[in-house]
Scaffold this motif. Structure first.
Motif, PDB file in Angstrom:
ATOM      1  N   GLY A   1       0.835  -1.193   0.000  1.00 27.49           N
ATOM      2  CA  GLY A   1       0.000   0.000   0.000  1.00 27.49           C
ATOM      3  C   GLY A   1       0.867   1.238   0.000  1.00 27.49           C
ATOM      4  N   GLU A   2       0.235   2.388   0.248  1.00 27.30           N
ATOM      5  CA  GLU A   2       0.959   3.662   0.277  1.00 27.30           C
ATOM      6  C   GLU A   2       1.620   3.823   1.640  1.00 27.30           C
ATOM      7  OE1 GLU A   2      -1.971   6.083  -2.801  1.00 27.30           O
ATOM      8  OE2 GLU A   2      -1.271   7.012  -0.961  1.00 27.30           O
ATOM      9  N   ILE A   3       2.889   3.441   1.724  1.00 21.82           N
ATOM     10  CA  ILE A   3       3.613   3.429   2.988  1.00 21.82           C
ATOM     11  C   ILE A   3       4.848   4.307   2.877  1.00 21.82           C
ATOM     12  CG2 ILE A   3       4.906   1.998   4.621  1.00 21.82           C
ATOM     13  CD1 ILE A   3       3.108  -0.352   3.698  1.00 21.82           C
ATOM     14  N   LEU A   4       4.979   5.232   3.803  1.00 20.51           N
ATOM     15  CA  LEU A   4       6.188   6.042   3.867  1.00 20.51           C
ATOM     16  C   LEU A   4       7.193   5.447   4.850  1.00 20.51           C
ATOM     17  CD1 LEU A   4       4.759   9.679   3.788  1.00 20.51           C
ATOM     18  CD2 LEU A   4       5.548   8.250   1.898  1.00 20.51           C
ATOM     19  N   SER A   5       6.703   4.951   5.958  1.00 21.26           N
ATOM     20  CA  SER A   5       7.585   4.330   6.946  1.00 21.26           C
ATOM     21  C   SER A   5       6.750   3.518   7.922  1.00 21.26           C
ATOM     22  CB  SER A   5       8.401   5.382   7.701  1.00 21.26           C
ATOM     23  OG  SER A   5       7.556   6.235   8.451  1.00 21.26           O
ATOM     24  N   ILE A   6       7.431   2.601   8.610  1.00 22.63           N
ATOM     25  CA  ILE A   6       6.786   1.777   9.630  1.00 22.63           C
ATOM     26  C   ILE A   6       7.636   1.833  10.887  1.00 22.63           C
ATOM     27  CG2 ILE A   6       5.928  -0.509  10.236  1.00 22.63           C
ATOM     28  CD1 ILE A   6       5.772  -1.158   7.252  1.00 22.63           C
ATOM     29  N   ASN A   7       7.014   2.067  12.015  1.00 22.16           N
ATOM     30  CA  ASN A   7       7.755   2.070  13.279  1.00 22.16           C
ATOM     31  C   ASN A   7       8.104   0.634  13.661  1.00 22.16           C
ATOM     32  OD1 ASN A   7       7.506   4.803  13.167  1.00 22.16           O
ATOM     33  ND2 ASN A   7       6.424   5.014  15.103  1.00 22.16           N
ATOM     34  N   THR A   8       7.721   0.211  14.830  1.00 19.92           N
ATOM     35  CA  THR A   8       8.065  -1.128  15.298  1.00 19.92           C
ATOM     36  C   THR A   8       7.216  -2.187  14.611  1.00 19.92           C
ATOM     37  OG1 THR A   8       8.777  -0.291  17.437  1.00 19.92           O
ATOM     38  CG2 THR A   8       8.176  -2.607  17.320  1.00 19.92           C
ATOM     39  N   MET A   9       7.862  -3.249  14.195  1.00 20.03           N
ATOM     40  CA  MET A   9       7.169  -4.423  13.660  1.00 20.03           C
ATOM     41  C   MET A   9       7.409  -5.582  14.614  1.00 20.03           C
ATOM     42  SD  MET A   9       7.790  -4.087   9.562  1.00 20.03           S
ATOM     43  CE  MET A   9       6.298  -4.989   9.132  1.00 20.03           C
ATOM     44  N   ALA A  10       6.459  -6.496  14.633  1.00 19.27           N
ATOM     45  CA  ALA A  10       6.543  -7.571  15.620  1.00 19.27           C
ATOM     46  C   ALA A  10       5.911  -8.840  15.081  1.00 19.27           C
ATOM     47  CB  ALA A  10       5.842  -7.153  16.909  1.00 19.27           C
ATOM     48  N   TRP A  11       6.287  -9.935  15.682  1.00 21.41           N
ATOM     49  CA  TRP A  11       5.649 -11.230  15.466  1.00 21.41           C
ATOM     50  C   TRP A  11       4.989 -11.652  16.773  1.00 21.41           C
ATOM     51  CZ3 TRP A  11       4.938 -13.548  10.895  1.00 21.41           C
ATOM     52  CH2 TRP A  11       5.750 -13.167   9.826  1.00 21.41           C
ATOM     53  N   TYR A  12       3.754 -12.109  16.648  1.00 16.02           N
ATOM     54  CA  TYR A  12       3.005 -12.690  17.741  1.00 16.02           C
ATOM     55  C   TYR A  12       2.616 -14.107  17.326  1.00 16.02           C
ATOM     56  CZ  TYR A  12       2.264  -8.072  19.877  1.00 16.02           C
ATOM     57  OH  TYR A  12       2.437  -6.843  20.477  1.00 16.02           O
ATOM     58  N   ARG A  13       2.199 -14.902  18.294  1.00 14.93           N
ATOM     59  CA  ARG A  13       1.677 -16.223  17.977  1.00 14.93           C
ATOM     60  C   ARG A  13       0.524 -16.564  18.916  1.00 14.93           C
ATOM     61  NH1 ARG A  13       6.833 -20.029  19.766  1.00 14.93           N
ATOM     62  NH2 ARG A  13       6.622 -19.769  22.041  1.00 14.93           N
ATOM     63  N   GLN A  14      -0.334 -17.427  18.414  1.00 11.66           N
ATOM     64  CA  GLN A  14      -1.476 -17.869  19.218  1.00 11.66           C
ATOM     65  C   GLN A  14      -1.711 -19.348  18.971  1.00 11.66           C
ATOM     66  OE1 GLN A  14      -5.100 -15.634  18.618  1.00 11.66           O
ATOM     67  NE2 GLN A  14      -5.917 -16.287  20.587  1.00 11.66           N
ATOM     68  N   ALA A  15      -1.570 -20.123  20.032  1.00 10.02           N
ATOM     69  CA  ALA A  15      -1.849 -21.552  19.978  1.00 10.02           C
ATOM     70  C   ALA A  15      -3.303 -21.777  20.375  1.00 10.02           C
ATOM     71  CB  ALA A  15      -0.909 -22.299  20.913  1.00 10.02           C
ATOM     72  N   PRO A  16      -3.900 -22.891  19.954  1.00 15.60           N
ATOM     73  CA  PRO A  16      -5.302 -23.165  20.294  1.00 15.60           C
ATOM     74  C   PRO A  16      -5.533 -23.125  21.793  1.00 15.60           C
ATOM     75  CG  PRO A  16      -4.547 -24.697  18.632  1.00 15.60           C
ATOM     76  CD  PRO A  16      -3.337 -23.933  19.066  1.00 15.60           C
ATOM     77  N   GLY A  17      -6.551 -22.371  22.203  1.00 13.92           N
ATOM     78  CA  GLY A  17      -6.880 -22.285  23.615  1.00 13.92           C
ATOM     79  C   GLY A  17      -6.037 -21.311  24.401  1.00 13.92           C
ATOM     80  N   ASN A  18      -5.061 -20.697  23.745  1.00 13.92           N
ATOM     81  CA  ASN A  18      -4.163 -19.767  24.439  1.00 13.92           C
ATOM     82  C   ASN A  18      -4.385 -18.341  23.952  1.00 13.92           C
ATOM     83  OD1 ASN A  18      -3.109 -22.026  25.609  1.00 13.92           O
ATOM     84  ND2 ASN A  18      -1.083 -21.859  24.676  1.00 13.92           N
ATOM     85  N   GLN A  19      -3.926 -17.405  24.768  1.00 14.80           N
ATOM     86  CA  GLN A  19      -3.955 -16.010  24.343  1.00 14.80           C
ATOM     87  C   GLN A  19      -2.821 -15.743  23.360  1.00 14.80           C
ATOM     88  OE1 GLN A  19      -3.799 -13.690  27.993  1.00 14.80           O
ATOM     89  NE2 GLN A  19      -6.030 -13.548  28.039  1.00 14.80           N
ATOM     90  N   ARG A  20      -3.009 -14.696  22.570  1.00 10.15           N
ATOM     91  CA  ARG A  20      -1.951 -14.292  21.657  1.00 10.15           C
ATOM     92  C   ARG A  20      -0.766 -13.773  22.472  1.00 10.15           C
ATOM     93  NH1 ARG A  20      -3.667 -10.968  16.368  1.00 10.15           N
ATOM     94  NH2 ARG A  20      -5.088 -12.751  16.410  1.00 10.15           N
ATOM     95  N   GLU A  21       0.436 -14.216  22.116  1.00 10.96           N
ATOM     96  CA  GLU A  21       1.619 -13.802  22.874  1.00 10.96           C
ATOM     97  C   GLU A  21       2.665 -13.198  21.950  1.00 10.96           C
ATOM     98  OE1 GLU A  21       3.644 -17.054  24.762  1.00 10.96           O
ATOM     99  OE2 GLU A  21       3.909 -18.171  22.898  1.00 10.96           O
ATOM    100  N   LEU A  22       3.424 -12.277  22.506  1.00  7.02           N
ATOM    101  CA  LEU A  22       4.471 -11.617  21.758  1.00  7.02           C
ATOM    102  C   LEU A  22       5.669 -12.544  21.605  1.00  7.02           C
ATOM    103  CD1 LEU A  22       5.581  -8.977  20.494  1.00  7.02           C
ATOM    104  CD2 LEU A  22       6.427  -8.377  22.768  1.00  7.02           C
ATOM    105  N   VAL A  23       6.186 -12.640  20.394  1.00  2.00           N
ATOM    106  CA  VAL A  23       7.354 -13.478  20.117  1.00  2.00           C
ATOM    107  C   VAL A  23       8.613 -12.618  20.004  1.00  2.00           C
ATOM    108  CG1 VAL A  23       8.417 -15.054  18.469  1.00  2.00           C
ATOM    109  CG2 VAL A  23       5.954 -15.216  18.946  1.00  2.00           C
ATOM    110  N   ALA A  24       8.546 -11.581  19.169  1.00  2.00           N
ATOM    111  CA  ALA A  24       9.729 -10.740  18.945  1.00  2.00           C
ATOM    112  C   ALA A  24       9.306  -9.406  18.353  1.00  2.00           C
ATOM    113  CB  ALA A  24      10.723 -11.430  18.011  1.00  2.00           C
ATOM    114  N   THR A  25      10.118  -8.382  18.625  1.00  2.00           N
ATOM    115  CA  THR A  25       9.877  -7.062  18.050  1.00  2.00           C
ATOM    116  C   THR A  25      11.156  -6.518  17.440  1.00  2.00           C
ATOM    117  OG1 THR A  25      10.420  -5.852  20.076  1.00  2.00           O
ATOM    118  CG2 THR A  25       8.132  -6.545  19.805  1.00  2.00           C
TER     119      THR A  25
END
Length: 122
Positions: free
Chosen positions: A26-50
Motif C-alpha cells: 500500500g501507500e507506505i512512507l515508513s513503519i515504526n516497530t514491527m513484531a511477530w506474535y503467535r497464538q496456539a489453540p486455547g491460548n492467548q496471543r503472545e508476543l514473540v519478537a519485536t
C-alpha cells in the motif's frame, strides 16, 4: 489500502527450521516497530519478537537463542527465522506494525496480518 501479508508457515519436524515473512503493501512512507506474535489453540496471543525501524530487537524468553527477527525497510518486510523448532512452537503466527506512516500527517495504528500456521511435529 495498507495490508500485511504473512507467508512461510508450514509443517516441520522438531529441530527443524522455518523462515516467516511479512510484507506490508500500500501507500507506505515508513513503519515504526514491527513484531511477530503467535497464538496456539486455547491460548492467548503472545508476543514473540519485536524490531524497531532502527533495528533494535527484543525476544520472548521462550524463543531467545532460537529465533531471529529482521527487517528490510526498503521492502517494508519483516522476517522471523525460526531454528531448533519445538512442538510447543506450534501456533498461528501473526505480524504486527504498531504505526504505519501513509502521509505527511497520516498514520495507521496497530495493523495486523491474517496469520500463518506453523506446526511442529515431535
Amino acid at each position: 489500502q495498507v495490508q500485511l501479508a504473512e507467508s512461510g508457515g508450514g509443517l516441520v519436524q522438531a529441530g527443524g527450521s522455518l523462515r516467516l515473512s511479512c510484507a506490508a503493501s500500500g501507500e507506505i512512507l515508513s513503519i515504526n516497530t514491527m513484531a511477530w506474535y503467535r497464538q496456539a489453540p486455547g491460548n492467548q496471543r503472545e508476543l514473540v519478537a519485536t524490531i524497531t525501524n532502527g533495528g533494535s530487537t527484543n525476544y520472548a524468553d521462550s524463543v531467545k537463542g532460537r529465533f531471529t527477527i529482521s527487517r528490510d525497510n526498503a521492502k517494508n518486510t519483516v522476517y522471523l527465522q525460526m531454528n531448533s523448532l519445538k512442538p510447543e512452537d506450534t501456533a498461528v503466527y501473526f505480524c504486527n506494525a504498531d504505526r504505519i506512516r501513509t502521509g505527511l500527517i497520516r498514520w495507521i495504528s496497530d495493523k495486523w496480518g491474517q496469520g500463518t500456521q506453523v506446526t511442529v511435529s515431535s
